[in-house]
Design a protein around this motif. Structure first.
Motif, PDB file in Angstrom:
ATOM      1  N   ARG A 327    -107.948  -2.299 -49.839  1.00 56.87           N
ATOM      2  CA  ARG A 327    -107.487  -3.029 -51.026  1.00 56.87           C
ATOM      3  C   ARG A 327    -108.121  -4.408 -51.035  1.00 56.87           C
ATOM      4  NH1 ARG A 327    -102.556  -4.635 -52.572  1.00 56.87           N
ATOM      5  NH2 ARG A 327    -101.749  -4.925 -50.468  1.00 56.87           N
ATOM      6  N   SER A 328    -108.691  -4.798 -52.163  1.00 54.36           N
ATOM      7  CA  SER A 328    -109.241  -6.148 -52.262  1.00 54.36           C
ATOM      8  C   SER A 328    -108.140  -7.184 -52.462  1.00 54.36           C
ATOM      9  CB  SER A 328    -110.244  -6.230 -53.416  1.00 54.36           C
ATOM     10  OG  SER A 328    -109.613  -5.914 -54.649  1.00 54.36           O
ATOM     11  N   SER A 329    -106.994  -6.732 -52.987  1.00 50.97           N
ATOM     12  CA  SER A 329    -105.882  -7.656 -53.222  1.00 50.97           C
ATOM     13  C   SER A 329    -104.953  -7.700 -52.010  1.00 50.97           C
ATOM     14  CB  SER A 329    -105.082  -7.231 -54.454  1.00 50.97           C
ATOM     15  OG  SER A 329    -103.900  -8.008 -54.575  1.00 50.97           O
ATOM     16  N   PRO A 330    -104.557  -8.894 -51.581  1.00 50.92           N
ATOM     17  CA  PRO A 330    -103.603  -8.998 -50.476  1.00 50.92           C
ATOM     18  C   PRO A 330    -102.148  -8.924 -50.949  1.00 50.92           C
ATOM     19  CG  PRO A 330    -104.298 -11.189 -51.111  1.00 50.92           C
ATOM     20  CD  PRO A 330    -105.041 -10.220 -52.017  1.00 50.92           C
ATOM     21  N   THR A 331    -101.949  -8.786 -52.265  1.00 49.79           N
ATOM     22  CA  THR A 331    -100.617  -8.886 -52.849  1.00 49.79           C
ATOM     23  C   THR A 331     -99.732  -7.695 -52.471  1.00 49.79           C
ATOM     24  OG1 THR A 331    -101.536 -10.107 -54.721  1.00 49.79           O
ATOM     25  CG2 THR A 331     -99.346  -9.142 -55.018  1.00 49.79           C
ATOM     26  N   ARG A 332     -98.516  -7.996 -52.072  1.00 49.38           N
ATOM     27  CA  ARG A 332     -97.535  -6.940 -51.793  1.00 49.38           C
ATOM     28  C   ARG A 332     -96.587  -6.737 -52.982  1.00 49.38           C
ATOM     29  NH1 ARG A 332     -95.496  -3.691 -48.075  1.00 49.38           N
ATOM     30  NH2 ARG A 332     -93.249  -3.455 -47.759  1.00 49.38           N
ATOM     31  N   VAL A 333     -96.322  -7.820 -53.713  1.00 48.48           N
ATOM     32  CA  VAL A 333     -95.371  -7.746 -54.828  1.00 48.48           C
ATOM     33  C   VAL A 333     -95.952  -8.450 -56.050  1.00 48.48           C
ATOM     34  CG1 VAL A 333     -93.038  -8.281 -55.633  1.00 48.48           C
ATOM     35  CG2 VAL A 333     -93.433  -7.827 -53.203  1.00 48.48           C
ATOM     36  N   LEU A 334     -95.854  -7.801 -57.198  1.00 48.08           N
ATOM     37  CA  LEU A 334     -96.129  -8.454 -58.470  1.00 48.08           C
ATOM     38  C   LEU A 334     -94.806  -8.693 -59.167  1.00 48.08           C
ATOM     39  CD1 LEU A 334     -98.088  -9.384 -60.769  1.00 48.08           C
ATOM     40  CD2 LEU A 334     -97.818  -7.070 -61.714  1.00 48.08           C
ATOM     41  N   VAL A 335     -94.536  -9.944 -59.505  1.00 52.61           N
ATOM     42  CA  VAL A 335     -93.351 -10.275 -60.290  1.00 52.61           C
ATOM     43  C   VAL A 335     -93.780 -10.369 -61.749  1.00 52.61           C
ATOM     44  CG1 VAL A 335     -91.474 -11.909 -60.680  1.00 52.61           C
ATOM     45  CG2 VAL A 335     -92.319 -11.507 -58.346  1.00 52.61           C
ATOM     46  N   THR A 336     -93.237  -9.518 -62.575  1.00 52.86           N
ATOM     47  CA  THR A 336     -93.632  -9.479 -63.984  1.00 52.86           C
ATOM     48  C   THR A 336     -92.901 -10.569 -64.772  1.00 52.86           C
ATOM     49  OG1 THR A 336     -91.888  -7.882 -64.521  1.00 52.86           O
ATOM     50  CG2 THR A 336     -94.042  -6.998 -63.856  1.00 52.86           C
ATOM     51  N   VAL A 337     -93.448 -10.854 -65.954  1.00 48.11           N
ATOM     52  CA  VAL A 337     -92.807 -11.796 -66.891  1.00 48.11           C
ATOM     53  C   VAL A 337     -92.488 -11.010 -68.166  1.00 48.11           C
ATOM     54  CG1 VAL A 337     -93.034 -13.934 -68.187  1.00 48.11           C
ATOM     55  CG2 VAL A 337     -94.061 -13.734 -65.901  1.00 48.11           C
ATOM     56  N   PHE A 338     -91.195 -10.736 -68.350  1.00 48.96           N
ATOM     57  CA  PHE A 338     -90.757  -9.838 -69.428  1.00 48.96           C
ATOM     58  C   PHE A 338     -90.943 -10.478 -70.794  1.00 48.96           C
ATOM     59  CE2 PHE A 338     -87.837  -7.267 -71.909  1.00 48.96           C
ATOM     60  CZ  PHE A 338     -88.035  -5.998 -71.383  1.00 48.96           C
ATOM     61  N   GLN A 339     -90.569 -11.749 -70.896  1.00 48.77           N
ATOM     62  CA  GLN A 339     -90.727 -12.489 -72.146  1.00 48.77           C
ATOM     63  C   GLN A 339     -90.758 -13.977 -71.807  1.00 48.77           C
ATOM     64  OE1 GLN A 339     -87.293 -10.619 -73.928  1.00 48.77           O
ATOM     65  NE2 GLN A 339     -86.030 -12.474 -73.672  1.00 48.77           N
ATOM     66  N   LYS A 368     -96.822  -7.137 -72.418  1.00 50.95           N
ATOM     67  CA  LYS A 368     -96.192  -5.825 -72.402  1.00 50.95           C
ATOM     68  C   LYS A 368     -96.059  -5.342 -70.971  1.00 50.95           C
ATOM     69  CE  LYS A 368     -97.664  -4.274 -76.987  1.00 50.95           C
ATOM     70  NZ  LYS A 368     -98.422  -3.251 -77.738  1.00 50.95           N
ATOM     71  N   LEU A 369     -94.931  -4.725 -70.674  1.00 53.87           N
ATOM     72  CA  LEU A 369     -94.670  -4.292 -69.301  1.00 53.87           C
ATOM     73  C   LEU A 369     -95.703  -3.267 -68.835  1.00 53.87           C
ATOM     74  CD1 LEU A 369     -92.797  -4.666 -66.908  1.00 53.87           C
ATOM     75  CD2 LEU A 369     -91.354  -2.840 -67.824  1.00 53.87           C
ATOM     76  N   ASP A 370     -96.125  -2.372 -69.730  1.00 52.97           N
ATOM     77  CA  ASP A 370     -97.129  -1.373 -69.345  1.00 52.97           C
ATOM     78  C   ASP A 370     -98.423  -2.039 -68.873  1.00 52.97           C
ATOM     79  OD1 ASP A 370     -95.442   0.681 -69.879  1.00 52.97           O
ATOM     80  OD2 ASP A 370     -96.355   1.255 -71.800  1.00 52.97           O
ATOM     81  N   ARG A 371     -98.790  -3.104 -69.539  1.00 55.30           N
ATOM     82  CA  ARG A 371    -100.017  -3.822 -69.167  1.00 55.30           C
ATOM     83  C   ARG A 371     -99.888  -4.417 -67.771  1.00 55.30           C
ATOM     84  NH1 ARG A 371    -102.298  -9.058 -72.582  1.00 55.30           N
ATOM     85  NH2 ARG A 371    -103.928  -9.687 -71.086  1.00 55.30           N
ATOM     86  N   GLN A 372     -98.716  -4.969 -67.478  1.00 54.41           N
ATOM     87  CA  GLN A 372     -98.512  -5.579 -66.165  1.00 54.41           C
ATOM     88  C   GLN A 372     -98.449  -4.523 -65.062  1.00 54.41           C
ATOM     89  OE1 GLN A 372     -95.748  -9.072 -66.160  1.00 54.41           O
ATOM     90  NE2 GLN A 372     -95.339  -8.488 -68.301  1.00 54.41           N
ATOM     91  N   LEU A 373     -97.827  -3.388 -65.359  1.00 55.20           N
ATOM     92  CA  LEU A 373     -97.778  -2.300 -64.375  1.00 55.20           C
ATOM     93  C   LEU A 373     -99.171  -1.725 -64.124  1.00 55.20           C
ATOM     94  CD1 LEU A 373     -94.557  -0.409 -65.555  1.00 55.20           C
ATOM     95  CD2 LEU A 373     -94.806  -1.926 -63.574  1.00 55.20           C
ATOM     96  N   LYS A 374     -99.972  -1.628 -65.177  1.00 52.05           N
ATOM     97  CA  LYS A 374    -101.337  -1.129 -65.020  1.00 52.05           C
ATOM     98  C   LYS A 374    -102.155  -2.086 -64.157  1.00 52.05           C
ATOM     99  CE  LYS A 374    -105.393   0.416 -67.618  1.00 52.05           C
ATOM    100  NZ  LYS A 374    -105.995   0.599 -68.968  1.00 52.05           N
ATOM    101  N   TYR A 375    -101.956  -3.379 -64.347  1.00 55.53           N
ATOM    102  CA  TYR A 375    -102.643  -4.381 -63.519  1.00 55.53           C
ATOM    103  C   TYR A 375    -102.295  -4.174 -62.047  1.00 55.53           C
ATOM    104  CZ  TYR A 375    -103.642  -8.911 -61.362  1.00 55.53           C
ATOM    105  OH  TYR A 375    -104.094  -9.899 -60.525  1.00 55.53           O
ATOM    106  N   ALA A 376    -100.992  -3.999 -61.753  1.00 51.77           N
ATOM    107  CA  ALA A 376    -100.554  -3.806 -60.372  1.00 51.77           C
ATOM    108  C   ALA A 376    -101.145  -2.531 -59.786  1.00 51.77           C
ATOM    109  CB  ALA A 376     -99.029  -3.761 -60.306  1.00 51.77           C
ATOM    110  N   ASP A 377    -101.189  -1.477 -60.578  1.00 53.36           N
ATOM    111  CA  ASP A 377    -101.726  -0.210 -60.100  1.00 53.36           C
ATOM    112  C   ASP A 377    -103.222  -0.308 -59.823  1.00 53.36           C
ATOM    113  OD1 ASP A 377    -101.250   2.663 -59.595  1.00 53.36           O
ATOM    114  OD2 ASP A 377    -102.631   2.934 -61.263  1.00 53.36           O
ATOM    115  N   PHE A 379    -104.922  -2.740 -58.668  1.00 51.75           N
ATOM    116  CA  PHE A 379    -105.197  -3.420 -57.403  1.00 51.75           C
ATOM    117  C   PHE A 379    -104.371  -2.882 -56.233  1.00 51.75           C
ATOM    118  CE2 PHE A 379    -106.737  -6.476 -60.547  1.00 51.75           C
ATOM    119  CZ  PHE A 379    -108.011  -6.717 -60.026  1.00 51.75           C
ATOM    120  N   GLY A 380    -103.688  -1.765 -56.467  1.00 54.09           N
ATOM    121  CA  GLY A 380    -102.947  -1.145 -55.374  1.00 54.09           C
ATOM    122  C   GLY A 380    -101.777  -1.961 -54.879  1.00 54.09           C
ATOM    123  N   ILE A 381    -101.185  -2.764 -55.740  1.00 47.62           N
ATOM    124  CA  ILE A 381    -100.024  -3.576 -55.350  1.00 47.62           C
ATOM    125  C   ILE A 381     -98.816  -2.645 -55.201  1.00 47.62           C
ATOM    126  CG2 ILE A 381     -98.492  -5.458 -56.057  1.00 47.62           C
ATOM    127  CD1 ILE A 381    -100.900  -6.614 -57.630  1.00 47.62           C
TER     128      ILE A 381
END
Length: 421
Positions: A327-339, A368-377, A379-381
């Motif tokens: 994984r190029s990303s060291p991130t373990r958790v992505l905290v989303t911003v709902f609004q 959009k939540l889908d966009r944020q989840l796709k970002y996390a996916d 980078f393998g977060i």
């Protein structure tokens, strides 16, 4: 369109994906080096050209080094190898450093060569050296370190081999062919070209560059085919016994054509190659007992070591399917911003996670939540934290495991422990 300025020929761009491999490789190198008790060190990128002119060899100094004059008129080189710098550092504190000296380093080098597969002008190299010990057992330790690294990286003795020879043995054998002492190094250079030329061209080169007669070239070729020659060297007999005791025999074998091109080698030398013979040397090194004195030391200091370049080992690992999923990303958790009005709630959770030592990204804007989840996916977060309006009002958060799809609602105060578990 505006043309993008091209990178310097022979250099590499390390995007995060390529950097992930370099970091992984460094980790394996560090792990094995420290397992054998070696200390990490580093030297300068710039050195005076005279440091390499002392013993590195005419080809490296005149043809391969990047050289320039600084504003004071001194000839400066971008380091083409690290061993002379090591010798200089040791020479500066020769009487202060406790022996044996076990040092290792991993960093960039530069050589002005024609870029090709497995060879770039800027390259990263692992150097590891044992100084202050004059014994075949010390040479064997370095070979065992090479074997331990290959094993740690997932390469078996069926994939790679460490080939060993001894310069003192070869000097005796070459002189026995009637070669005068002043031409022995010419013969060494011819031997070093053996795997770079076909048989006919090599024989012609050997005769022309060394002055050997056709009969002497024939005798030299027979010498290079003698796989039992090592039994005539007390050093190599002791070396292979020590290699067996170190549990590295499967990887190590005698090869009379291994001679190494640099002039400062004095005894046992070795190279590692993939068994299919597809790539150039993976690592190379040997004994260099005079170099510390040659760069200004108060007295000769026995030394042995090797260097391994990152470009070739990457190709070999790729060939045998041994590069792990990284994984190029060291991130373990992505905290989303709902609004937008919940940015503060998400930020506070992200800060709590970071304070607890958890690598955490906060999505930088509401989306959009889908966009944020796709970002996390992408980078393998592994985990995503979601704070919606109802959750924020209740002091809750949803923790989602992207690998399993499982999600659960928790008190915000419990998110840190849930992620760390």
């Amino acid at each position: 369109m505006k043309q993008i300025i091209r990178p310097v020929k022979g250099t590499r761009d390390f995007y995060p994906e390529q950097m992930a491999f370099r970091i992984w490789l460094y980790g394996k190198i560090k792990e094995v080096s420290q397992r054998f008790g070696y200390q990490e060190w580093e030297g300068p990128i710039l050195e005076r050209l005279e440091l390499y002119a002392a013993k590195s060899g005419e080809e490296l100094v005149k043809e391969q080094a990047f050289v320039f004059n600084d504003r004071g008129g001194d000839e400066i080189a971008l380091r083409p190898e690290l061993t002379p710098s090591l010798a200089r550092l040791i020479a500066q504190k020769q009487r202060e450093l406790p022996r044996p000296i076990r040092w290792w380093s991993f960093g960039p080098m530069w050589r002005y060569e024609r870029p090709q597969k497995g060879r770039t002008r800027e390259f990263f190299q692992w150097n590891i050296d044992l100084l202050g010990v004059e014994s075949p057992q010390a040479d064997a330790e370095l070979a065992a370190i090479g074997a331990a690294f290959f094993s740690a990286a997932g390469l078996s003795s069926g994939d790679v081999k460490i080939q060993v020879n001894n310069r003192r043995l070869m000097e005796t054998q070459v002189k026995a062919l009637g070669v005068p002492a002043e031409r022995v190094k010419d013969v060494y250079r011819a031997i070093d070209k053996l795997d770079k030329l076909d048989e006919t061209k090599w024989r012609a080169y050997a005769a022309e560059s060394t002055g050997l007669s056709p009969a002497q070239v024939e005798d030299l070729r027979a010498l290079l085919d003698n796989r039992e020659l090592w039994r005539q060297s007390a050093d190599l007999i002791a070396f292979f016994e020590a290699v067996a005791d170190l549990g590295a025999s499967d990887y190590v074998e005698f090869e009379p054509s291994i001679i190494r091109g640099l002039d400062y080698y004095t005894g046992t030398v070795f190279e590692a190659r993939d068994r299919s013979g597809e790539f150039r040397a993976i690592l190379g090194g040997g004994r260099y007992d005079n170099l510390v004195a040659d760069v200004g030391g108060t007295e000769p200091m026995p030394a042995t070591g090797f260097a391994l370049g990152s470009a070739v080992i990457e190709l070999v690992l790729a060939k045998y399917g041994k590069i792990p999923a990284l994984r190029s990303s060291p991130t373990r958790v992505l905290v989303t911003v709902f609004q937008p009005d919940l940015f503060g709630a998400s930020t506070r959770i992200a800060s709590a996670l970071r304070a607890a030592g958890v690598n955490t990204e906060l999505y930088p804007q509401a989306a959009k939540l889908d966009r944020q989840l796709k970002y996390a996916d992408t980078f393998g977060i592994p985990f995503v934290v979601i704070v919606g309006p109802d959750e924020a009002q209740a002091g809750k958060a949803t923790l989602k495991n992207l690998a399993t799809g499982e999600q659960r609602q928790l008190d915000q105060a419990d998110v840190v422990e849930a992620v760390k578990d």
